[in-house]
Design a protein around this motif. Structure first.
Motif, PDB file in Angstrom:
ATOM      1  N   MET A  33       0.766  -1.264   0.203  1.00 30.83           N
ATOM      2  CA  MET A  33      -0.089   0.036   0.038  1.00 30.83           C
ATOM      3  C   MET A  33       0.945   1.262  -0.040  1.00 30.83           C
ATOM      4  O   MET A  33       0.231   2.508  -0.442  1.00 30.83           O
ATOM      5  N   ARG A  34       2.139   1.229   0.414  1.00 32.96           N
ATOM      6  CA  ARG A  34       3.001   2.286   0.657  1.00 32.96           C
ATOM      7  C   ARG A  34       3.277   2.695  -1.078  1.00 32.96           C
ATOM      8  O   ARG A  34       3.174   3.969  -1.220  1.00 32.96           O
ATOM      9  N   THR A  35       3.016   2.047  -1.995  1.00 33.35           N
ATOM     10  CA  THR A  35       3.309   2.326  -3.345  1.00 33.35           C
ATOM     11  C   THR A  35       2.245   3.000  -3.924  1.00 33.35           C
ATOM     12  O   THR A  35       2.390   4.180  -4.388  1.00 33.35           O
ATOM     13  N   PHE A  36       0.993   2.980  -3.511  1.00 32.64           N
ATOM     14  CA  PHE A  36      -0.105   3.657  -3.740  1.00 32.64           C
ATOM     15  C   PHE A  36      -0.154   4.812  -3.208  1.00 32.64           C
ATOM     16  O   PHE A  36      -0.585   5.911  -3.978  1.00 32.64           O
ATOM     17  N   VAL A  60       1.553   5.846 -16.723  1.00 30.57           N
ATOM     18  CA  VAL A  60       2.214   4.392 -16.814  1.00 30.57           C
ATOM     19  C   VAL A  60       3.234   4.226 -15.907  1.00 30.57           C
ATOM     20  O   VAL A  60       4.317   4.865 -15.823  1.00 30.57           O
ATOM     21  N   TRP A  61       3.112   3.019 -15.317  1.00 29.22           N
ATOM     22  CA  TRP A  61       3.888   2.636 -13.949  1.00 29.22           C
ATOM     23  C   TRP A  61       5.032   1.979 -14.367  1.00 29.22           C
ATOM     24  O   TRP A  61       4.764   0.620 -14.803  1.00 29.22           O
ATOM     25  N   GLY A  62       6.311   2.688 -14.656  1.00 30.60           N
ATOM     26  CA  GLY A  62       7.411   1.785 -14.889  1.00 30.60           C
ATOM     27  C   GLY A  62       7.809   1.712 -16.465  1.00 30.60           C
ATOM     28  O   GLY A  62       7.096   1.663 -17.222  1.00 30.60           O
ATOM     29  N   SER A  96       9.696   2.180  -6.970  1.00 27.31           N
ATOM     30  CA  SER A  96      11.109   2.445  -7.239  1.00 27.31           C
ATOM     31  C   SER A  96      11.846   3.544  -6.276  1.00 27.31           C
ATOM     32  O   SER A  96      11.129   4.527  -6.256  1.00 27.31           O
ATOM     33  N   SER A  97      13.047   3.483  -6.077  1.00 31.63           N
ATOM     34  CA  SER A  97      13.789   4.367  -5.207  1.00 31.63           C
ATOM     35  C   SER A  97      13.992   5.933  -6.201  1.00 31.63           C
ATOM     36  O   SER A  97      14.257   6.876  -5.776  1.00 31.63           O
ATOM     37  N   TYR A  98      13.733   5.452  -7.542  1.00 30.88           N
ATOM     38  CA  TYR A  98      14.021   6.663  -8.604  1.00 30.88           C
ATOM     39  C   TYR A  98      12.899   7.640  -8.544  1.00 30.88           C
ATOM     40  O   TYR A  98      12.880   8.777  -9.123  1.00 30.88           O
TER      41      TYR A  98
END
Length: 205
Positions: free
Chosen positions: A68-71, A138-140, A186-188
């Motif tokens: 959930m941290r990603t969202f 777009v994710w990624g 991602s850390s980026y």
């Protein structure tokens, strides 16, 4: 939508109001699932259920899960600030969320096969035709590189081009821009992406 297996999340206010009056489609890559062997042959609500679990946690009625941290991170960067739960929930109710690959992988961090990407193209265009988004986020990098270059496809630079180009899909006489960000896990990925997302929104016709 004959080819779509994973039914997209459509926020309660997305179709009529959207985000700032625009329909935004958040495009993830894939799901992983070990629950059944019918993947690709049935209509599945996993995308809707994942999003509901995330929002339930923000409402205080569901448990926290690490993904959930990603969202949350994506929401904060898209909006340009660390938002409270109410603003976050309103945002997710104003957008669409769909995973491109229509066959689940067997576990996290497993890349879909080339065939899984290619066989998902028709479903992607079914989504574009039905929901007519004004912008696709777009994710990624990996997913960006696998997106189809078809249906009157063209490219356009954005700002200093640090985050690449806009892709445009001409679907039902509508130009739909797609813009790549680093995957929010991602850390980026960080607030340096906010100005590019705002510019992508400004390109909506």
């Amino acid at each position: 939508m004959d080819k779509v297996c994973f039914i997209p999340w459509i926020g309660d206010t997305c179709i009529e109001k959207g985000y700032l009056g625009k329909r935004i489609l958040i495009l993830g890559e894939s799901h992983y699932c070990e629950e059944c062997d019918l993947c690709g042959n049935i209509k599945c609500n996993i995308t809707i259920n994942v999003t509901r679990r995330f929002l339930d946690n923000k409402k205080g009625i569901g448990k926290f899960e690490h993904w959930m941290r990603t969202f949350t991170r994506f929401t904060n960067v898209f909006l340009g600030e660390k938002v409270d739960n109410e603003k976050l929930i309103n945002f997710w109710n104003s957008i669409m969320f769909y995973n491109y690959v229509q066959l689940a992988t067997s576990g996290p961090r497993i890349s879909p096969s080339p065939e899984a990407f290619s066989s998902s193209e028709e479903a992607f265009f079914e989504i574009l035709r039905k929901y007519q988004p004004d912008l696709i986020v777009v994710w990624g990098e990996r997913l960006w590189g696998k997106l189809p270059k078809s249906v009157n496809f063209k490219e356009d630079d954005i700002l200093d081009n640090k985050f690449g180009k806009l892709y445009y899909y001409n679907v039902l006489n509508k130009e739909i821009p797609a813009f790549k960000i680093y995957h929010p896990s991602s850390s980026y990925f960080g607030y340096n992406a906010t100005k590019y997302l705002k510019e992508a929104l400004n390109r909506i016709k």
